[in-house]
Design a protein around this motif. Structure first.
Motif, PDB file in Angstrom:
ATOM      1  N   GLU A 184       0.863  -1.188   0.000  1.00  0.00           N
ATOM      2  CA  GLU A 184       0.000   0.000   0.000  1.00  0.00           C
ATOM      3  C   GLU A 184       0.890   1.226   0.000  1.00  0.00           C
ATOM      4  OE1 GLU A 184      -3.209   0.594   2.792  1.00  0.00           O
ATOM      5  OE2 GLU A 184      -3.489  -1.572   2.999  1.00  0.00           O
ATOM      6  N   TRP A 190       0.853   4.792   1.561  1.00  0.00           N
ATOM      7  CA  TRP A 190       0.168   5.573   2.592  1.00  0.00           C
ATOM      8  C   TRP A 190       1.007   6.810   2.893  1.00  0.00           C
ATOM      9  CZ3 TRP A 190       1.754   6.833   7.626  1.00  0.00           C
ATOM     10  CH2 TRP A 190       0.769   7.434   8.422  1.00  0.00           C
ATOM     11  N   ARG A 239      -4.354  -6.984   7.332  1.00  0.00           N
ATOM     12  CA  ARG A 239      -5.489  -6.071   7.138  1.00  0.00           C
ATOM     13  C   ARG A 239      -5.004  -4.824   6.415  1.00  0.00           C
ATOM     14  NH1 ARG A 239      -7.245  -4.552  12.656  1.00  0.00           N
ATOM     15  NH2 ARG A 239      -8.455  -3.027  11.528  1.00  0.00           N
ATOM     16  N   PRO A 240      -5.809  -4.260   5.519  1.00  0.00           N
ATOM     17  CA  PRO A 240      -5.387  -3.035   4.833  1.00  0.00           C
ATOM     18  C   PRO A 240      -4.940  -1.971   5.834  1.00  0.00           C
ATOM     19  CG  PRO A 240      -7.396  -3.880   3.861  1.00  0.00           C
ATOM     20  CD  PRO A 240      -7.126  -4.717   5.091  1.00  0.00           C
ATOM     21  N   ALA A 294      -4.287   1.520   5.448  1.00  0.00           N
ATOM     22  CA  ALA A 294      -4.881   2.857   5.458  1.00  0.00           C
ATOM     23  C   ALA A 294      -6.141   2.924   6.307  1.00  0.00           C
ATOM     24  CB  ALA A 294      -5.167   3.311   4.028  1.00  0.00           C
ATOM     25  N   SER A 295      -6.960   1.875   6.251  1.00  0.00           N
ATOM     26  CA  SER A 295      -8.198   1.886   7.035  1.00  0.00           C
ATOM     27  C   SER A 295      -7.929   1.829   8.538  1.00  0.00           C
ATOM     28  CB  SER A 295      -9.086   0.712   6.625  1.00  0.00           C
ATOM     29  OG  SER A 295      -8.437  -0.525   6.882  1.00  0.00           O
ATOM     30  N   GLN A 296      -6.758   1.332   8.930  1.00  0.00           N
ATOM     31  CA  GLN A 296      -6.397   1.273  10.351  1.00  0.00           C
ATOM     32  C   GLN A 296      -5.829   2.596  10.851  1.00  0.00           C
ATOM     33  OE1 GLN A 296      -4.266  -2.350  11.679  1.00  0.00           O
ATOM     34  NE2 GLN A 296      -4.178  -2.859   9.498  1.00  0.00           N
ATOM     35  N   GLY A 345      -6.763   5.824   9.901  1.00  0.00           N
ATOM     36  CA  GLY A 345      -7.581   6.970   9.518  1.00  0.00           C
ATOM     37  C   GLY A 345      -7.339   8.210  10.354  1.00  0.00           C
ATOM     38  N   SER A 390      -3.942   9.622   9.606  1.00  0.00           N
ATOM     39  CA  SER A 390      -3.956  10.241   8.272  1.00  0.00           C
ATOM     40  C   SER A 390      -4.550  11.636   8.341  1.00  0.00           C
ATOM     41  CB  SER A 390      -4.755   9.384   7.290  1.00  0.00           C
ATOM     42  OG  SER A 390      -4.120   8.156   7.061  1.00  0.00           O
ATOM     43  N   ASP A 391      -5.638  11.779   9.090  1.00  0.00           N
ATOM     44  CA  ASP A 391      -6.277  13.091   9.238  1.00  0.00           C
ATOM     45  C   ASP A 391      -5.340  14.078   9.924  1.00  0.00           C
ATOM     46  OD1 ASP A 391      -8.510  11.993   8.068  1.00  0.00           O
ATOM     47  OD2 ASP A 391      -9.583  11.694   9.969  1.00  0.00           O
ATOM     48  N   GLY A 450      -6.009   3.091  16.690  1.00  0.00           N
ATOM     49  CA  GLY A 450      -5.292   2.320  15.683  1.00  0.00           C
ATOM     50  C   GLY A 450      -3.887   1.948  16.120  1.00  0.00           C
TER      51      GLY A 450
END
Length: 201
Positions: free
Chosen positions: A113, A115, A128-129, A131-133, A135, A138-139, A200
């Protein structure tokens, strides 16, 4: 304990192995050793970035070292040849071997991925992906535009200590009042160090 950490934390986790701009052209590659797992990071002819096993399917010989650009990878042991997507394209003298199907031979691919501009790889096929962990993180990082930042240099140094020491020291600047008082403390002072509660891993 380190072997347990390798098995349960490090190998199954996600790891930054490059930046998005490190391999810009089709055929660009980098051979990586990730906790004893040889990985071939390569941008294919279709311009997709892949993390492939860097080990030949025939006799488990490392296919390539270092980095560069090529249209194909030739194992130096028996000259098996793979394209930049990991498909076996040539295997000398194997055409007469009963049951051998060159088209069925492909280097295993690992989860990858991108990221925040970091090329992240896991050796865990069930990972597990990422980016979804991440979030919330990332924000928090979004205003920095890390996904557009380019690499201008790399600093590499030997770190002969437990990996957790490095992790703990890079997540806080409180210790700058000691070993880094004349360097990092000037830009990242110890005063005001605090943690941010983020969900996360």
């Amino acid at each position: 304990f380190y072997n347990l950490e390798l098995e349960h934390v490090l190998r199954p986790g996600w790891h930054a192995v490059a930046r998005w701009d490190d391999l810009p052209e089709s055929g660009d590659y980098r051979a990586i050793d990730l906790f004893g797992e040889r990985i071939l990071l390569v941008r294919g002819a279709d311009h997709q970035l892949r993390a492939l096993s860097g080990i030949c399917l025939h006799r488990a010989f490392p296919i390539v070292e270092g980095e560069g650009n090529t249209k194909s990878f030739v194992c130096p042991y028996h000259r098996w040849t793979y394209d930049s997507e990991g498909q076996l394209k040539g295997a000398p003298f194997m055409e007469d071997v009963p049951g051998f199907d060159r088209k069925a031979c492909r280097l295993p691919q690992m989860p990858l991925e991108i990221w925040q501009g970091f090329v992240m790889v896991s050796t865990n096929q069930e990972a597990r992906p990422l980016a979804s962990q991440l979030g919330a993180l990332s924000d928090l990082l979004a205003p920095l535009n890390l996904d557009k930042a380019v690499c201008v240099g790399v600093t590499d140094w030997d770190s002969p200590w437990n990996w957790k020491v490095m992790l703990e020291n890079f997540t806080e600047s409180y210790h700058h009042i000691g070993p880094h008082v004349d360097s990092l403390a000037k830009t990242h002072p110890a005063r005001g160090t605090h943690d941010l509660p983020i969900d996360g891993p």
